[in-house]
Write an enzyme that holds these catalytic residues in place. Structure first.
Site, PDB file in Angstrom:
ATOM      1  CB  CYS A 242      -0.974  -0.022   1.177  1.00 57.46           C
ATOM      2  SG  CYS A 242      -0.214  -0.128   2.816  1.00 57.46           S
ATOM      3  NE  ARG A 247      -3.874   2.663   2.654  1.00 56.45           N
ATOM      4  CZ  ARG A 247      -3.861   3.580   1.680  1.00 56.45           C
ATOM      5  NH1 ARG A 247      -4.982   3.875   1.038  1.00 56.45           N
ATOM      6  NH2 ARG A 247      -2.734   4.188   1.343  1.00 56.45           N
TER       7      ARG A 247
END
Length: 286
Positions: A242, A247
């Site tokens: 990410c 994430r």
């Protein structure tokens, strides 16, 4: 403890956590509940009774190198908060468990066996009126001894370069605007890069596609179909990334833990590293 359709028993429900609150509040280190947020502002206002609060920005990464904690620092963090290597640890946090998933991945990197995510995270707990408190727990210190590190779940820049050369799957979990290069980072977030775009050959499968509206993970069948639609079926080495690795921990958790795809790694250097490299290949657009 979890949906039996998943490959591993790594999720617990909010109901399960509520039924074990007495254990989580005990000085006995057998059970520990940890809320991990980007900072501790929300935790300081309220949290599940017995939950320890970890600040992702200041406690879960080296403040100088922006690397994962050293083994010694990881041991000190857990031991000082009453966690032993034998503790059953349940992690939850804000943003549908972004930072809790990153912490879970780091627990596995250092070989902690009994660690779980609470499905839905902090928002699910609060929105469904589970009990909260502003009392900060204090537990007897433990002598924590970490294992590893287990590098088979972590990707480095060299691994990404090899994956690009070989055409292996890369999962970019950022927003379409970040993926295309339209923006460098989500609004208001400081970690950024000199260039926008994505690693060549990457598929843009947002972390948000792995969860329901209430923040709980989608079913195993739904997750399997989501990734299969992009040609990811667990038969090739796959790297998730990410912007700063939090994430992408959601994607790693979904692929490696919930679907049981063993050859999946998290590139925690992510776009903040790749997008600042001189000469590294970059693609723009969708």
């Amino acid at each position: 403890m979890s949906n039996s359709d998943y490959a591993k028993d790594v999720l617990v429900s909010a109901d399960w956590v509520e039924s074990h609150l007495d254990e989580f509040q005990s000085d006995d280190p057998a059970y520990r509940l940890v809320e991990v947020d980007v900072d501790t502002e929300a935790y300081d206002e309220s949290h599940a009774p017995g939950a320890i609060g970890f600040n992702w920005e200041s406690q879960l990464q080296d403040q100088t190198t922006r690397d994962v904690l050293t083994k010694e620092d990881f041991e000190d963090l857990l031991g000082s908060h009453g966690i032993s290597e034998d503790s059953t640890v349940v992690l939850y946090g804000d943003n549908s468990n972004w930072f809790a998933a990153y912490t879970y991945w780091q627990f596995k990197y250092y070989g902690h066996e009994n660690v779980h995510l609470m499905n839905g995270g902090r928002d699910y707990w609060v929105d469904n009126d589970y009990p909260t408190t502003d009392e900060i727990p204090s537990f007897p210190e433990q002598d924590y001894s970490a294992k590893g590190p287990f590098e088979d779940i972590r990707a480095y820049r060299d691994d990404v370069e090899k994956a690009v050369d070989k055409g292996l799957p890369l999962v970019d979990v950022r927003s379409p605007e970040e993926f295309s290069g339209e923006i460098l980072a989500p609004p208001g977030l400081q970690e950024t890069a000199q260039r926008g775009g994505h690693i060549p050959g990457a598929s843009n499968i947002s972390w948000a596609a792995t969860v329901n509206d209430d923040g709980t993970f989608k079913s195993a069948d739904e997750l399997r179909d989501l990734y299969a639609d992009q040609g990811i079926e667990g038969d090739e080495s796959t790297i998730a990334y990410c912007r700063i690795g939090e994430r992408s921990s959601i994607a790693w958790f979904a692929l490696h833990e919930l679907l049981g795809y063993e050859n999946v790694t998290n590139y925690d250097g992510s776009w903040t590293e790749w997008g600042n490299l001189v000469g590294a290949p970059v693609e723009k657009g969708n």
